[in-house]
Design a protein around this motif. Structure first.
Motif, PDB file in Angstrom:
ATOM      1  N   GLY A   1       0.797  -1.221   0.000  1.00 30.04           N
ATOM      2  CA  GLY A   1       0.000   0.000   0.000  1.00 30.04           C
ATOM      3  C   GLY A   1       0.826   1.266   0.000  1.00 30.04           C
ATOM      4  O   GLY A   1       0.459   2.242  -0.648  1.00 30.04           O
ATOM      5  N   GLY A   2       1.944   1.285   0.671  1.00 26.53           N
ATOM      6  CA  GLY A   2       2.795   2.464   0.728  1.00 26.53           C
ATOM      7  C   GLY A   2       3.645   2.659  -0.511  1.00 26.53           C
ATOM      8  O   GLY A   2       4.382   3.633  -0.618  1.00 26.53           O
ATOM      9  N   GLY A   3       3.563   1.732  -1.448  1.00 27.49           N
ATOM     10  CA  GLY A   3       4.314   1.855  -2.690  1.00 27.49           C
ATOM     11  C   GLY A   3       5.574   1.018  -2.754  1.00 27.49           C
ATOM     12  O   GLY A   3       6.211   0.936  -3.804  1.00 27.49           O
ATOM     13  N   ALA A   4       5.965   0.402  -1.641  1.00 25.12           N
ATOM     14  CA  ALA A   4       7.186  -0.419  -1.638  1.00 25.12           C
ATOM     15  C   ALA A   4       7.012  -1.615  -2.573  1.00 25.12           C
ATOM     16  O   ALA A   4       5.956  -2.245  -2.613  1.00 25.12           O
ATOM     17  CB  ALA A   4       7.494  -0.913  -0.230  1.00 25.12           C
ATOM     18  N   ILE A   5       8.060  -1.921  -3.316  1.00 22.58           N
ATOM     19  CA  ILE A   5       8.030  -3.058  -4.225  1.00 22.58           C
ATOM     20  C   ILE A   5       8.238  -4.343  -3.431  1.00 22.58           C
ATOM     21  O   ILE A   5       9.185  -4.465  -2.660  1.00 22.58           O
ATOM     22  CB  ILE A   5       9.101  -2.921  -5.321  1.00 22.58           C
ATOM     23  CG1 ILE A   5       8.776  -1.722  -6.212  1.00 22.58           C
ATOM     24  CG2 ILE A   5       9.206  -4.204  -6.142  1.00 22.58           C
ATOM     25  CD1 ILE A   5       9.844  -1.407  -7.238  1.00 22.58           C
ATOM     26  N   VAL A   6       7.338  -5.290  -3.645  1.00 21.97           N
ATOM     27  CA  VAL A   6       7.429  -6.591  -2.999  1.00 21.97           C
ATOM     28  C   VAL A   6       8.098  -7.590  -3.938  1.00 21.97           C
ATOM     29  O   VAL A   6       8.981  -8.338  -3.541  1.00 21.97           O
ATOM     30  CB  VAL A   6       6.026  -7.102  -2.601  1.00 21.97           C
ATOM     31  CG1 VAL A   6       6.088  -8.517  -2.054  1.00 21.97           C
ATOM     32  CG2 VAL A   6       5.395  -6.158  -1.595  1.00 21.97           C
ATOM     33  N   ALA A   7       7.665  -7.599  -5.204  1.00 25.25           N
ATOM     34  CA  ALA A   7       8.206  -8.546  -6.181  1.00 25.25           C
ATOM     35  C   ALA A   7       7.911  -8.062  -7.590  1.00 25.25           C
ATOM     36  O   ALA A   7       7.010  -7.257  -7.804  1.00 25.25           O
ATOM     37  CB  ALA A   7       7.598  -9.930  -5.963  1.00 25.25           C
ATOM     38  N   ARG A   8       8.680  -8.587  -8.529  1.00 27.21           N
ATOM     39  CA  ARG A   8       8.458  -8.319  -9.954  1.00 27.21           C
ATOM     40  C   ARG A   8       8.241  -9.660 -10.654  1.00 27.21           C
ATOM     41  O   ARG A   8       8.879 -10.651 -10.308  1.00 27.21           O
ATOM     42  CB  ARG A   8       9.673  -7.623 -10.560  1.00 27.21           C
ATOM     43  CG  ARG A   8       9.866  -6.216 -10.073  1.00 27.21           C
ATOM     44  CD  ARG A   8      11.104  -5.599 -10.749  1.00 27.21           C
ATOM     45  NE  ARG A   8      11.279  -4.218 -10.383  1.00 27.21           N
ATOM     46  CZ  ARG A   8      11.981  -3.783  -9.353  1.00 27.21           C
ATOM     47  NH1 ARG A   8      12.578  -4.650  -8.565  1.00 27.21           N
ATOM     48  NH2 ARG A   8      12.087  -2.501  -9.106  1.00 27.21           N
ATOM     49  N   PHE A   9       7.356  -9.648 -11.639  1.00 25.54           N
ATOM     50  CA  PHE A   9       7.018 -10.862 -12.371  1.00 25.54           C
ATOM     51  C   PHE A   9       6.967 -10.569 -13.858  1.00 25.54           C
ATOM     52  O   PHE A   9       6.677  -9.448 -14.259  1.00 25.54           O
ATOM     53  CB  PHE A   9       5.626 -11.383 -11.947  1.00 25.54           C
ATOM     54  CG  PHE A   9       5.498 -11.641 -10.484  1.00 25.54           C
ATOM     55  CD1 PHE A   9       5.860 -12.860  -9.942  1.00 25.54           C
ATOM     56  CD2 PHE A   9       5.005 -10.657  -9.636  1.00 25.54           C
ATOM     57  CE1 PHE A   9       5.732 -13.093  -8.581  1.00 25.54           C
ATOM     58  CE2 PHE A   9       4.872 -10.885  -8.281  1.00 25.54           C
ATOM     59  CZ  PHE A   9       5.242 -12.108  -7.748  1.00 25.54           C
ATOM     60  N   THR A  10       7.183 -11.611 -14.663  1.00 31.71           N
ATOM     61  CA  THR A  10       6.979 -11.473 -16.107  1.00 31.71           C
ATOM     62  C   THR A  10       5.483 -11.576 -16.386  1.00 31.71           C
ATOM     63  O   THR A  10       4.707 -12.048 -15.554  1.00 31.71           O
ATOM     64  CB  THR A  10       7.719 -12.572 -16.883  1.00 31.71           C
ATOM     65  OG1 THR A  10       7.211 -13.839 -16.485  1.00 31.71           O
ATOM     66  CG2 THR A  10       9.221 -12.494 -16.656  1.00 31.71           C
TER      67      THR A  10
END
Length: 67
Positions: free
Chosen positions: A29-38
């Motif tokens: 919610g605060g904008g922090a990146i948790v993970a990236r996916f294709t």
């Protein structure tokens, strides 16, 4: 374009589809990146990453309560 909950990720998480068209970014919610996916990721993987992060956040808050 931000999708509010298309993969039924836990409340407080969003999928960010802005930027690289081949990458889906899971954010708190605060904008922090948790993970990236294709783009071809299984939606279950996105949901699992969000649930694991949420559980970790809850454990962290329990171990290190705020002021």
């Amino acid at each position: 374009m931000r999708e509010e909950n298309p993969s039924k990720v836990p409340a407080g998480y969003t999928l960010d589809l802005v930027g690289d068209p081949c990458v889906i970014v899971l954010r708190r919610g605060g904008g922090a990146i948790v993970a990236r996916f294709t783009r071809n990721v299984d939606p279950q993987e996105i949901r699992r990453a969000a649930e694991e992060d949420s559980a970790e956040e809850q454990r962290s808050a329990f171990v290190h309560p705020g002021p």
